[in-house]
Design a protein around this motif. Structure first.
Motif, PDB file in Angstrom:
ATOM      1  N   THR A 291       0.838  -1.202   0.000  1.00  0.00           N
ATOM      2  CA  THR A 291       0.000   0.000   0.000  1.00  0.00           C
ATOM      3  C   THR A 291       0.870   1.248   0.000  1.00  0.00           C
ATOM      4  O   THR A 291       1.799   1.383   0.808  1.00  0.00           O
ATOM      5  N   VAL A 292       0.586   2.154  -0.929  1.00  0.00           N
ATOM      6  CA  VAL A 292       1.227   3.464  -0.956  1.00  0.00           C
ATOM      7  C   VAL A 292       0.185   4.467  -0.482  1.00  0.00           C
ATOM      8  O   VAL A 292      -0.825   4.697  -1.147  1.00  0.00           O
ATOM      9  N   PHE A 293       0.410   5.055   0.687  1.00  0.00           N
ATOM     10  CA  PHE A 293      -0.572   5.957   1.301  1.00  0.00           C
ATOM     11  C   PHE A 293       0.092   7.297   1.574  1.00  0.00           C
ATOM     12  O   PHE A 293       0.998   7.393   2.407  1.00  0.00           O
ATOM     13  N   LEU A 294      -0.320   8.324   0.852  1.00  0.00           N
ATOM     14  CA  LEU A 294       0.172   9.677   1.033  1.00  0.00           C
ATOM     15  C   LEU A 294      -0.915  10.477   1.734  1.00  0.00           C
ATOM     16  O   LEU A 294      -1.999  10.680   1.170  1.00  0.00           O
ATOM     17  N   LEU A 295      -0.639  10.927   2.953  1.00  0.00           N
ATOM     18  CA  LEU A 295      -1.630  11.660   3.742  1.00  0.00           C
ATOM     19  C   LEU A 295      -1.086  13.035   4.083  1.00  0.00           C
ATOM     20  O   LEU A 295      -0.020  13.153   4.719  1.00  0.00           O
ATOM     21  N   PHE A 296      -1.818  14.063   3.683  1.00  0.00           N
ATOM     22  CA  PHE A 296      -1.481  15.446   4.026  1.00  0.00           C
ATOM     23  C   PHE A 296      -2.671  16.037   4.774  1.00  0.00           C
ATOM     24  O   PHE A 296      -3.805  16.024   4.275  1.00  0.00           O
ATOM     25  N   ILE A 297      -2.417  16.522   5.977  1.00  0.00           N
ATOM     26  CA  ILE A 297      -3.442  17.211   6.752  1.00  0.00           C
ATOM     27  C   ILE A 297      -3.010  18.660   6.904  1.00  0.00           C
ATOM     28  O   ILE A 297      -1.929  18.944   7.446  1.00  0.00           O
ATOM     29  N   ASN A 298      -3.846  19.547   6.394  1.00  0.00           N
ATOM     30  CA  ASN A 298      -3.508  20.974   6.338  1.00  0.00           C
ATOM     31  C   ASN A 298      -2.143  21.178   5.679  1.00  0.00           C
ATOM     32  O   ASN A 298      -1.304  21.938   6.155  1.00  0.00           O
ATOM     33  N   HIS A 299      -1.935  20.440   4.584  1.00  0.00           N
ATOM     34  CA  HIS A 299      -0.743  20.532   3.727  1.00  0.00           C
ATOM     35  C   HIS A 299       0.520  20.010   4.403  1.00  0.00           C
ATOM     36  O   HIS A 299       1.613  20.179   3.866  1.00  0.00           O
ATOM     37  N   ARG A 300       0.385  19.356   5.560  1.00  0.00           N
ATOM     38  CA  ARG A 300       1.551  18.799   6.244  1.00  0.00           C
ATOM     39  C   ARG A 300       1.554  17.289   6.056  1.00  0.00           C
ATOM     40  O   ARG A 300       0.540  16.624   6.269  1.00  0.00           O
ATOM     41  N   LEU A 301       2.699  16.739   5.647  1.00  0.00           N
ATOM     42  CA  LEU A 301       2.835  15.296   5.461  1.00  0.00           C
ATOM     43  C   LEU A 301       2.850  14.616   6.825  1.00  0.00           C
ATOM     44  O   LEU A 301       3.744  14.852   7.644  1.00  0.00           O
ATOM     45  N   VAL A 302       1.850  13.786   7.078  1.00  0.00           N
ATOM     46  CA  VAL A 302       1.725  13.126   8.372  1.00  0.00           C
ATOM     47  C   VAL A 302       1.427  11.648   8.162  1.00  0.00           C
ATOM     48  O   VAL A 302       1.248  11.186   7.040  1.00  0.00           O
TER      49      VAL A 302
END
Length: 742
Positions: A291-302
């Motif tokens: 799984t490749v999961f890219l998560l950005f919350i308020n433009h921050r990589l988390v």
């Protein structure tokens, strides 16, 4: 209970205040785990500065050099003295500001941490400054790099924006340095960070390259879109199966007013629980290994393991066991609902209604996937690294004796009948069509299947000109006889160690494929793609990368005993280097003028011309003319249009300070010069002249009749070629299985 417990009945240890330097190093270890984490902080600073172009340069996985250059707003000169002190920031001033924070950084610890575990320097210029300012930091203080004393920023040349350079990361923390992985793995982590931020910021141009490399490993244009950036940075198999969803907290039932207008049931503008999300994810047709999961919350990589598991669960009933999706999710939440201050590196955040928001997003993705499940396309590709040549997946190395006696080889193909103790003769095993292998090198190639525009040209030239010979060769593939190249005697320890490398890195399966391959044809000369066949499998290879490794190994093989390729008339060395320097765009960023660069390279090569002549047969006369070049492969002439670039690169790209590195880097540059590159005649709008077409035919002939036969004989293929340069395109038994279903 006391804070210092007695040990084995002894006196309690006194509690002391830690030294400031020790405190700072401990804090630095919490922020800077590895080069990639330092780069993440620097990229976020560049984005906060409003940069539209970010350029990253790396050496030795970021441990020797990690540099990031942007065109943002820059740093004021008056702020430089405290730039690397802890808890100095322009992002907030009171604790209440944390509830409204929208920038990436806010603690003011990143640059301070880097200055305590590395050599940190900054070159910056604002749009109001008349010049750039350079500052060097040690342990949070602005110091002079030579004397180590406190100093002021120094004026220098520079463009608007900031360039931050980190050298010798963890030089004073050897335990942390030894815990890091190899330089290649650390560089892969750096590429991963840049890739993720490039996907999330498609309007910003990103470049990532190794120091000294001519071309970047990663490059994205500005003003792009997220799907286009994903297509550029990830595999085409992901890009062509992308689905998109946008949703927000106001996607809920609405009521109508008296005029028939929709009215939201809540006031979204002042709602601290409002949010919106954008997701790009793969359809059921894509089946990844992980799984490749890219998560950005308020433009921050988390990171969020709970959200990742929830979205993976959507695919459990859709994808086969072991398959995984690609998911990119950008979530924007009201800053008042987010607690960003829960992790030293801001890797995790907490926000209100996390479960409800995750459920809404998962439902939206599931609804979109449900609409795609009615039309599924099933495709697969056997990876080259999946097993031993001639071994079907799922079969072990050991075979049952009864199975062997039935007359099948390891690939399921018919063999000679095996001798049996029974007196009754056994009939020969039938070879089925889907196991028949083309083995004759005189069979038709890819080029011969296309009509010839001028058939007279094939037979008409009795003068033996190159064009007629090349055209005729394209019709009937001849077996080129490559002369044997003996290994020269050399007792230099550095060369002996370098010669052990190819055998150490050799991938047995890939080497076997290239040794016994059948050339099928050149698919795309511009992209350096060719087809070869081995057994019942067809492979698409990058002949450029294979040839570069071949010529490097041939250079090692003939070290100190090269045959000469004479140049008549011999061209002047200075003129050739001037041509290359004028054509090199990156020279503009150098602090030296073009004439100074030319002088340095010429002086360097002239001072070492005796060594170049003795070891490499690169003869430069006292008057400065290039008389001969090393000949790596008989019957193969490199493209001499690249000679100026080759000579210029010998200056900066060869490590002249160490014997082993000098020989290795020189042979790499020589191999790069010999590699057949894309033909300049292949212009998009067919304006190629007859001369260009002749050159193209000559290049095709050399690749087919000289380079590939030489690979068959000399190349020990390294495993690194499997990453992107050799791909299995088809398998005859698998194709028969597909056709049987039709």
């Amino acid at each position: 209970m006391s804070g210092a417990e007695p040990l084995n009945g002894s006196e309690p240890r006194p509690i002391r205040r830690l030294q400031e330097s020790l405190i700072n190093r401990i804090a630095a270890g919490e922020i800077i785990h590895r080069p990639a984490s330092a780069l993440k902080e620097l990229i976020e600073n560049s984005l906060d500065a409003g940069a539209t172009s970010i350029r990253v340069t790396v050496k030795d996985g970021g441990m020797k050099l990690l540099q990031i250059q942007d065109n943002g707003s820059g740093i004021r000169k008056t702020d430089l003295p405290i730039l690397a002190e802890r808890f100095t920031t322009s992002k907030l001033s009171t604790f209440s500001d944390l509830s409204r924070i929208t920038t990436y950084g806010f603690r003011g610890e990143a640059l301070a941490s880097m200055s305590h575990v590395a050599h940190l320097s900054v070159v910056t210029k604002t749009s109001q400054d008349t010049c750039a300012w350079k500052a060097t930091y040690t342990d949070g203080a602005l110091v002079d790099p030579k004397s180590g004393q406190m100093t002021d920023p120094k004026p220098c040349a520079g463009n608007d924006g900031t360039t931050i350079t980190i050298e010798n990361l963890f030089y004073n923390t050897p335990t942390r340095l030894s815990a890091l992985r190899s330089t290649s793995e650390e560089y892969a982590r750096i590429l991963d960070v840049v890739t993720k931020y490039a996907v999330h910021n498609p309007k910003i141009a990103f470049v990532c390259k190794k120091a000294g490399s001519a071309s970047p490993e990663l490059s994205t244009p500005s003003n792009s879109e997220t799907p286009q950036t994903i297509r550029l940075l990830y595999r085409d198999s992901i890009a062509k199966e992308l689905l998109s969803v946008k949703l927000s907290s106001k996607d809920r039932p609405s009521v109508e007013n008296d005029e028939g207008m929709d009215v939201d049931t809540d006031d979204e503008k002042d709602d601290p629980e409002s949010w919106q999300a954008e997701a790009h994810f793969t359809s059921p047709n894509y089946q990844g290994k992980k799984t490749v999961f890219l998560l950005f919350i308020n433009h921050r990589l988390v990171e969020s393991s709970r959200m990742k598991r929830a979205l993976e669960a959507i695919y459990h009933g859709i994808l086969p066991k072991g398959a995984a999706p690609f998911i990119y999710l950008s979530l924007q939440i009201d800053p008042r609902s987010v607690d960003v201050n829960v992790h030293p590196t801001k890797r995790e955040v907490h926000f209100l209604n996390e479960e409800a928001i995750t459920e809404r997003i998962a439902d939206a993705l599931q609804k979109k996937l449900a609409g795609q499940s009615q039309s599924r396309a099933f495709e697969y590709q056997t990876l080259l690294t999946g097993g031993i040549v001639g071994q079907e997946p799922g079969r072990g190395k050991k075979r049952d004796a009864k199975e062997i006696s039935r007359g099948e080889d390891e690939d399921g193909e018919a063999e000679e009948p095996v001798a049996s103790t029974s007196t009754q003769p056994q009939p020969p095993k039938k070879t089925y069509s889907h196991h028949k292998v083309r083995t004759s090198l005189k069979d038709r190639t890819l080029d011969s299947m296309f009509p010839v525009a001028n058939p007279q040209l094939q037979r008409g030239s009795s003068s033996g000109d190159a064009t007629a010979n090349e055209t005729e060769a394209s019709q009937v593939t001849t077996t080129s006889k490559i002369r044997d190249i003996k290994e020269s005697e050399c007792f230099l320890t550095s060369v002996v160690n370098l010669r052990k490398g190819p055998e150490k890195w050799k991938h047995r399966q890939l080497t076997e494929i290239l040794k016994n391959h059948i050339f099928v044809g050149i698919v795309d000369l511009r992209r350096c793609l060719s087809l070869i066949q081995h057994s019942t499998k067809l492979y698409l290879v990058n002949h450029n990368s294979l040839a570069e490794e071949l010529f490097y190994q041939l250079g090692l093989r003939q070290f100190g005993d090269f045959k000469k390729l004479k140049l008549e008339p011999p061209p002047p060395l200075r003129t050739l280097i001037e041509i290359a320097v004028d054509a090199e765009e990156s020279i503009e960023q150098s602090s030296l003028s073009k004439s100074q660069i030319v002088d340095r390279i010429v002086d360097l090569l002239m001072s070492r011309r005796d060594m170049l002549a003795e070891y490499f047969s690169l003869n430069i006369s006292e008057s400065g003319t290039v008389n001969s070049l090393p000949l790596l492969l008989p019957d193969y002439i490199p493209n001499l249009d690249n000679l100026p670039s080759f000579l210029m690169r010998l200056g900066p790209q060869v490590d002249w300070t160490s014997e082993k590195e000098c020989f290795d880097t020189f042979l790499r540059e020589l191999a790069y010069f010999y590699t057949p590159g894309p033909s300049l005649s292949l212009t998009p709008a067919g304006g190629a002249s007859e001369e260009d077409k002749t050159h193209e035919k000559a290049e095709r002939w050399q690749i087919q009749h000289v380079v590939f036969p030489a690979m068959r004989k000399f190349l020990a293929a390294p495993k690194s070629l499997l990453d992107r340069d050799v791909v299995q395109a088809a398998s005859l038994p698998d194709l028969y299985k597909v056709f049987e279903r039709c």
